[in-house]
Scaffold this motif. Structure first.
Motif, PDB file in Angstrom:
ATOM      1  N   GLN A 112      -1.172   1.380  13.469  1.00  0.00           N
ATOM      2  CA  GLN A 112      -0.105   0.644  12.793  1.00  0.00           C
ATOM      3  C   GLN A 112       1.184   0.669  13.611  1.00  0.00           C
ATOM      4  O   GLN A 112       1.879  -0.342  13.734  1.00  0.00           O
ATOM      5  CB  GLN A 112       0.133   1.264  11.416  1.00  0.00           C
ATOM      6  CG  GLN A 112       0.667   0.277  10.393  1.00  0.00           C
ATOM      7  CD  GLN A 112       0.593   0.853   8.985  1.00  0.00           C
ATOM      8  OE1 GLN A 112       0.130   1.973   8.787  1.00  0.00           O
ATOM      9  NE2 GLN A 112       1.059   0.092   8.014  1.00  0.00           N
ATOM     10  N   ILE A 113       1.499   1.830  14.190  1.00  0.00           N
ATOM     11  CA  ILE A 113       2.698   1.944  15.022  1.00  0.00           C
ATOM     12  C   ILE A 113       2.589   1.047  16.253  1.00  0.00           C
ATOM     13  O   ILE A 113       3.548   0.361  16.636  1.00  0.00           O
ATOM     14  CB  ILE A 113       2.935   3.418  15.442  1.00  0.00           C
ATOM     15  CG1 ILE A 113       3.314   4.262  14.224  1.00  0.00           C
ATOM     16  CG2 ILE A 113       4.038   3.517  16.504  1.00  0.00           C
ATOM     17  CD1 ILE A 113       3.300   5.753  14.470  1.00  0.00           C
ATOM     18  N   LEU A 114       1.409   1.035  16.880  1.00  0.00           N
ATOM     19  CA  LEU A 114       1.211   0.170  18.047  1.00  0.00           C
ATOM     20  C   LEU A 114       1.357  -1.303  17.672  1.00  0.00           C
ATOM     21  O   LEU A 114       1.891  -2.105  18.448  1.00  0.00           O
ATOM     22  CB  LEU A 114      -0.170   0.436  18.656  1.00  0.00           C
ATOM     23  CG  LEU A 114      -0.359   1.811  19.314  1.00  0.00           C
ATOM     24  CD1 LEU A 114      -1.808   2.010  19.727  1.00  0.00           C
ATOM     25  CD2 LEU A 114       0.561   1.977  20.520  1.00  0.00           C
ATOM     26  N   GLY A 115       0.899  -1.669  16.463  1.00  0.00           N
ATOM     27  CA  GLY A 115       1.080  -3.046  15.993  1.00  0.00           C
ATOM     28  C   GLY A 115       2.545  -3.401  15.820  1.00  0.00           C
ATOM     29  O   GLY A 115       2.982  -4.503  16.183  1.00  0.00           O
ATOM     30  N   ILE A 116       3.326  -2.452  15.277  1.00  0.00           N
ATOM     31  CA  ILE A 116       4.774  -2.676  15.104  1.00  0.00           C
ATOM     32  C   ILE A 116       5.450  -2.836  16.463  1.00  0.00           C
ATOM     33  O   ILE A 116       6.315  -3.701  16.656  1.00  0.00           O
ATOM     34  CB  ILE A 116       5.401  -1.514  14.304  1.00  0.00           C
ATOM     35  CG1 ILE A 116       4.907  -1.547  12.849  1.00  0.00           C
ATOM     36  CG2 ILE A 116       6.926  -1.585  14.341  1.00  0.00           C
ATOM     37  CD1 ILE A 116       5.281  -0.311  12.039  1.00  0.00           C
ATOM     38  N   ARG A 117       5.050  -1.991  17.439  1.00  0.00           N
ATOM     39  CA  ARG A 117       5.642  -2.088  18.779  1.00  0.00           C
ATOM     40  C   ARG A 117       5.273  -3.409  19.454  1.00  0.00           C
ATOM     41  O   ARG A 117       6.086  -3.988  20.171  1.00  0.00           O
ATOM     42  CB  ARG A 117       5.180  -0.919  19.646  1.00  0.00           C
ATOM     43  CG  ARG A 117       5.781   0.408  19.285  1.00  0.00           C
ATOM     44  CD  ARG A 117       7.276   0.432  19.327  1.00  0.00           C
ATOM     45  NE  ARG A 117       7.822   0.061  20.627  1.00  0.00           N
ATOM     46  CZ  ARG A 117       9.110   0.025  20.925  1.00  0.00           C
ATOM     47  NH1 ARG A 117      10.004   0.303  20.000  1.00  0.00           N
ATOM     48  NH2 ARG A 117       9.523  -0.318  22.125  1.00  0.00           N
ATOM     49  N   CYS A 118       4.059  -3.906  19.220  1.00  0.00           N
ATOM     50  CA  CYS A 118       3.677  -5.208  19.778  1.00  0.00           C
ATOM     51  C   CYS A 118       4.552  -6.315  19.209  1.00  0.00           C
ATOM     52  O   CYS A 118       4.995  -7.220  19.935  1.00  0.00           O
ATOM     53  CB  CYS A 118       2.205  -5.500  19.484  1.00  0.00           C
ATOM     54  SG  CYS A 118       1.049  -4.529  20.463  1.00  0.00           S
ATOM     55  N   ASP A 119       4.830  -6.254  17.889  1.00  0.00           N
ATOM     56  CA  ASP A 119       5.719  -7.247  17.267  1.00  0.00           C
ATOM     57  C   ASP A 119       7.130  -7.134  17.829  1.00  0.00           C
ATOM     58  O   ASP A 119       7.798  -8.142  18.076  1.00  0.00           O
ATOM     59  CB  ASP A 119       5.744  -7.052  15.751  1.00  0.00           C
ATOM     60  CG  ASP A 119       4.403  -7.379  15.101  1.00  0.00           C
ATOM     61  OD1 ASP A 119       3.610  -8.117  15.735  1.00  0.00           O
ATOM     62  OD2 ASP A 119       4.138  -6.899  13.983  1.00  0.00           O
ATOM     63  N   GLU A 120       7.602  -5.892  18.018  1.00  0.00           N
ATOM     64  CA  GLU A 120       8.958  -5.673  18.529  1.00  0.00           C
ATOM     65  C   GLU A 120       9.112  -6.220  19.945  1.00  0.00           C
ATOM     66  O   GLU A 120      10.150  -6.792  20.290  1.00  0.00           O
ATOM     67  CB  GLU A 120       9.272  -4.166  18.501  1.00  0.00           C
ATOM     68  CG  GLU A 120      10.656  -3.795  18.997  1.00  0.00           C
ATOM     69  CD  GLU A 120      11.758  -4.208  18.040  1.00  0.00           C
ATOM     70  OE1 GLU A 120      12.918  -4.256  18.486  1.00  0.00           O
ATOM     71  OE2 GLU A 120      11.465  -4.497  16.865  1.00  0.00           O
ATOM     72  N   GLU A 121       8.078  -6.060  20.769  1.00  0.00           N
ATOM     73  CA  GLU A 121       8.129  -6.514  22.154  1.00  0.00           C
ATOM     74  C   GLU A 121       7.606  -7.941  22.320  1.00  0.00           C
ATOM     75  O   GLU A 121       7.479  -8.428  23.442  1.00  0.00           O
ATOM     76  CB  GLU A 121       7.336  -5.550  23.041  1.00  0.00           C
ATOM     77  CG  GLU A 121       7.901  -4.128  23.022  1.00  0.00           C
ATOM     78  CD  GLU A 121       7.159  -3.183  23.956  1.00  0.00           C
ATOM     79  OE1 GLU A 121       6.564  -3.675  24.928  1.00  0.00           O
ATOM     80  OE2 GLU A 121       7.201  -1.961  23.702  1.00  0.00           O
ATOM     81  N   ASP A 122       7.306  -8.601  21.162  1.00  0.00           N
ATOM     82  CA  ASP A 122       6.845  -9.993  21.155  1.00  0.00           C
ATOM     83  C   ASP A 122       5.603 -10.162  22.033  1.00  0.00           C
ATOM     84  O   ASP A 122       5.538 -11.031  22.904  1.00  0.00           O
ATOM     85  CB  ASP A 122       7.974 -10.931  21.623  1.00  0.00           C
ATOM     86  CG  ASP A 122       7.719 -12.375  21.222  1.00  0.00           C
ATOM     87  OD1 ASP A 122       6.880 -12.577  20.326  1.00  0.00           O
ATOM     88  OD2 ASP A 122       8.329 -13.277  21.803  1.00  0.00           O
ATOM     89  N   VAL A 123       4.609  -9.301  21.787  1.00  0.00           N
ATOM     90  CA  VAL A 123       3.375  -9.289  22.572  1.00  0.00           C
ATOM     91  C   VAL A 123       2.192  -9.555  21.640  1.00  0.00           C
ATOM     92  O   VAL A 123       2.121  -8.975  20.546  1.00  0.00           O
ATOM     93  CB  VAL A 123       3.199  -7.919  23.271  1.00  0.00           C
ATOM     94  CG1 VAL A 123       1.803  -7.763  23.842  1.00  0.00           C
ATOM     95  CG2 VAL A 123       4.241  -7.748  24.380  1.00  0.00           C
ATOM     96  N   GLN A 124       1.293 -10.418  22.061  1.00  0.00           N
ATOM     97  CA  GLN A 124       0.055 -10.668  21.313  1.00  0.00           C
ATOM     98  C   GLN A 124      -1.053  -9.778  21.882  1.00  0.00           C
ATOM     99  O   GLN A 124      -1.194  -9.664  23.097  1.00  0.00           O
ATOM    100  CB  GLN A 124      -0.356 -12.136  21.433  1.00  0.00           C
ATOM    101  CG  GLN A 124       0.664 -13.118  20.869  1.00  0.00           C
ATOM    102  CD  GLN A 124       0.827 -12.992  19.371  1.00  0.00           C
ATOM    103  OE1 GLN A 124      -0.141 -12.737  18.659  1.00  0.00           O
ATOM    104  NE2 GLN A 124       2.056 -13.139  18.886  1.00  0.00           N
ATOM    105  N   MET A 125      -1.857  -9.176  20.978  1.00  0.00           N
ATOM    106  CA  MET A 125      -2.925  -8.271  21.417  1.00  0.00           C
ATOM    107  C   MET A 125      -4.150  -8.481  20.525  1.00  0.00           C
ATOM    108  O   MET A 125      -4.018  -8.573  19.303  1.00  0.00           O
ATOM    109  CB  MET A 125      -2.454  -6.818  21.351  1.00  0.00           C
ATOM    110  CG  MET A 125      -3.458  -5.816  21.924  1.00  0.00           C
ATOM    111  SD  MET A 125      -2.871  -4.098  21.838  1.00  0.00           S
ATOM    112  CE  MET A 125      -1.542  -4.110  23.027  1.00  0.00           C
ATOM    113  N   THR A 126      -5.317  -8.564  21.141  1.00  0.00           N
ATOM    114  CA  THR A 126      -6.550  -8.718  20.372  1.00  0.00           C
ATOM    115  C   THR A 126      -6.865  -7.422  19.627  1.00  0.00           C
ATOM    116  O   THR A 126      -6.373  -6.346  19.995  1.00  0.00           O
ATOM    117  CB  THR A 126      -7.723  -9.088  21.289  1.00  0.00           C
ATOM    118  OG1 THR A 126      -7.965  -7.999  22.191  1.00  0.00           O
ATOM    119  CG2 THR A 126      -7.438 -10.367  22.068  1.00  0.00           C
ATOM    120  N   GLU A 127      -7.685  -7.522  18.570  1.00  0.00           N
ATOM    121  CA  GLU A 127      -8.040  -6.354  17.775  1.00  0.00           C
ATOM    122  C   GLU A 127      -8.820  -5.332  18.606  1.00  0.00           C
ATOM    123  O   GLU A 127      -8.626  -4.124  18.460  1.00  0.00           O
ATOM    124  CB  GLU A 127      -8.854  -6.776  16.549  1.00  0.00           C
ATOM    125  CG  GLU A 127      -8.019  -7.333  15.407  1.00  0.00           C
ATOM    126  CD  GLU A 127      -6.988  -6.344  14.890  1.00  0.00           C
ATOM    127  OE1 GLU A 127      -7.341  -5.157  14.694  1.00  0.00           O
ATOM    128  OE2 GLU A 127      -5.820  -6.735  14.710  1.00  0.00           O
TER     129      GLU A 127
END
Length: 472
Positions: A367-382
């Motif tokens: 969940q934290i990694l997902g929040i950091r991806c949103d913060e850095e405007d990065v798309q990541m596959t599951e």
């Protein structure tokens, strides 16, 4: 015929640049009104018990009844101690002083350790000063300025102001005309004039003049025409820290010393005078003390002299709430040969309320990694998020977060819209975590310089596990 080429350069609005920091995704503690920790809220994930404890302290600070106390946040590295402190700072708002420093900042050549700690303490205590002033507030109907034909005489003029109930014409002198020109006041603006100082403040444009111009700037603010009398008494509240008052009164250049940064050591006589004056203002009802928060990260770096000073400073009448953070177990107190829990003397530990933080679970890390991806405007596959979560569990959360930006760069190089497993594997093979770094050091220790001491004779700083290999 010569031709002129015009080159258009792209301009960047530097005022709107935002830096993504380690804790820029934190906006609060993520608690409900009953101080229950949400599973995820305001950027905070997990650590429910620690966040609830911090929420209780936060409420006590807001009520102003919890000054001169100390809290210790103890936990392993990467367990969210600084994140909780940042959440508290965001929740307190701008009016309550929050000073954040690392313990190593105390050891400066410019001033003594006790002076540096004293300044940090006084920077964390606010004084809310109340002043009553007479003002004229209204909408500008007309400005008439008369100039002599020769241009040598004094300027004079008239200013017509109105409210919803009355309208009055004021005579203007040269200074008021200059102040109106400086603020670029025109008909339709709503202004306030401080009668004591003559300072003019433009509040905005009246709603009745909203259709005067076809085009207006995005910063144009529209306000209602004031009601009631033109002249009224208004209470103005300023919040300054005790340290700012110390600097202003200890330097010949006054408040300009705040901008120069050259505060230096401040005499105790100056502080005593400030304390006396603030006490008088409190008795007269002109001011009130706003106890703030001083957060000292890596507090085990302080030495025994600093701890002795903290013991005494916490007993002072003007003391903030001191929150300390340490990731040490039972270790030596700096400046002594004695060992103690968290590297703090036992007599100081007895004064502290201790908030403990534990390791994150696998779902929480994801969940934290997902929040950091949103913060850095990065798309990541599951799939990529799953393998990055596994890396975070086997190495550290900080290492996994660092891989996000590097993986994003690799994905952009292959023109992909989202980070995939191949990108994670690539950066994982390029950048070592500390476990693999120690493993490599053991394998190639003879090739390093100054390697007289055998690695087997040393206590390993971290575990001996090799972590994941690059083909994971």
């Amino acid at each position: 015929m010569a031709t002129t080429t015009t080159t258009t350069t792209g301009l960047r609005d530097i005022t709107k640049m935002e830096r993504i920091g380690a804790h820029s995704h934190i906006h609060g503690l993520g608690l409900t009104d009953n101080l229950e920790a949400r599973p995820s809220g305001q950027g905070m994930v997990g650590q429910a018990k620690a966040r609830r404890a911090a929420g209780v302290i936060l409420k006590l600070i807001e009520e102003g009844n919890y000054a001169g106390r100390a809290i210790l946040m103890a936990g392993a590295p990467g367990s969210g101690k600084t994140a909780i402190a940042m959440g508290m700072a965001q929740s307190l708002g701008a009016d309550v002083p929050f000073t954040m420093l690392a313990a190593s900042e105390i050891f400066s050549l410019e001033m003594s350790k006790t002076e540096a700690l004293t300044q940090a303490f006084r920077r964390s205590i606010g004084v809310r000063i109340k002043e009553e002033s007479e003002i004229i507030e209204g909408e500008v109907v007309e400005i008439q300025i008369d100039r002599s034909t020769t241009g040598l005489g004094q300027k004079s003029g008239k200013l017509t102001l109105k409210t919803t109930e009355m309208e009055t014409i004021y005579d203007l002198g040269a200074k008021m005309i200059e102040a109106l020109n400086k603020e670029k006041v025109m008909a339709g603006d709503v202004i306030t004039i401080d009668k004591a100082s003559g300072r003019i403040t433009k509040l905005g444009r009246s709603f009745t003049r909203a259709r005067d111009y076809d085009a207006m700037g995005s910063d144009t603010k529209f306000v209602q025409c004031p009601e009631g009398e033109l002249q009224k008494r208004k209470e103005v509240v300023h919040t300054v820290s005790l340290h700012e008052m110390d600097v202003i009164n200890s330097r010949s250049q006054g408040f300009l010393a705040l901008f120069s940064g050259d505060t230096g050591e401040i005499k105790s006589e100056v502080r005593d005078q400030i304390n006396t004056k603030v006490s008088e203002w409190r008795e007269e009802g002109k001011a009130e003390i706003v106890p703030g928060v001083l957060f000292i990260d890596e507090v085990h770096v302080l030495d025994i002299e600093c701890f002795s000073f903290l013991n005494r400073a916490l007993e002072d009448a003007l003391a903030p709430v001191v929150i300390m953070a340490s990731n040490r177990g039972i270790t030596t107190i700096r400046g002594t040969n004695y060992k103690s829990p968290h590297g703090l003397p036992v007599d100081l530990l007895e004064r502290l309320l201790i908030i403990s933080t534990g390791p994150y679970s696998e779902p929480e890390i994801k969940q934290i990694l997902g929040i950091r991806c949103d913060e850095e405007d990065v798309q990541m596959t599951e799939d990529a998020k799953d393998i990055l979560t596994r890396i975070g569990m086997e190495t550290s959360l900080r290492y996994a977060i660092h891989l996000i930006t590097a993986s994003s760069f690799v994905a952009k190089k292959r023109k992909a819209s989202a980070i995939d497993v191949a990108d994670i594997k690539k950066v994982y093979s390029l950048f070592l975590d500390e476990k693999r770094s120690v493993q490599m050091l053991k394998e190639y220790q003879n090739q390093y310089m100054y390697n007289e001491v055998e690695m087997a004779d040393r206590e390993p700083a971290i575990g001996n596990g090799s972590g994941m290999n690059a083909s994971a």
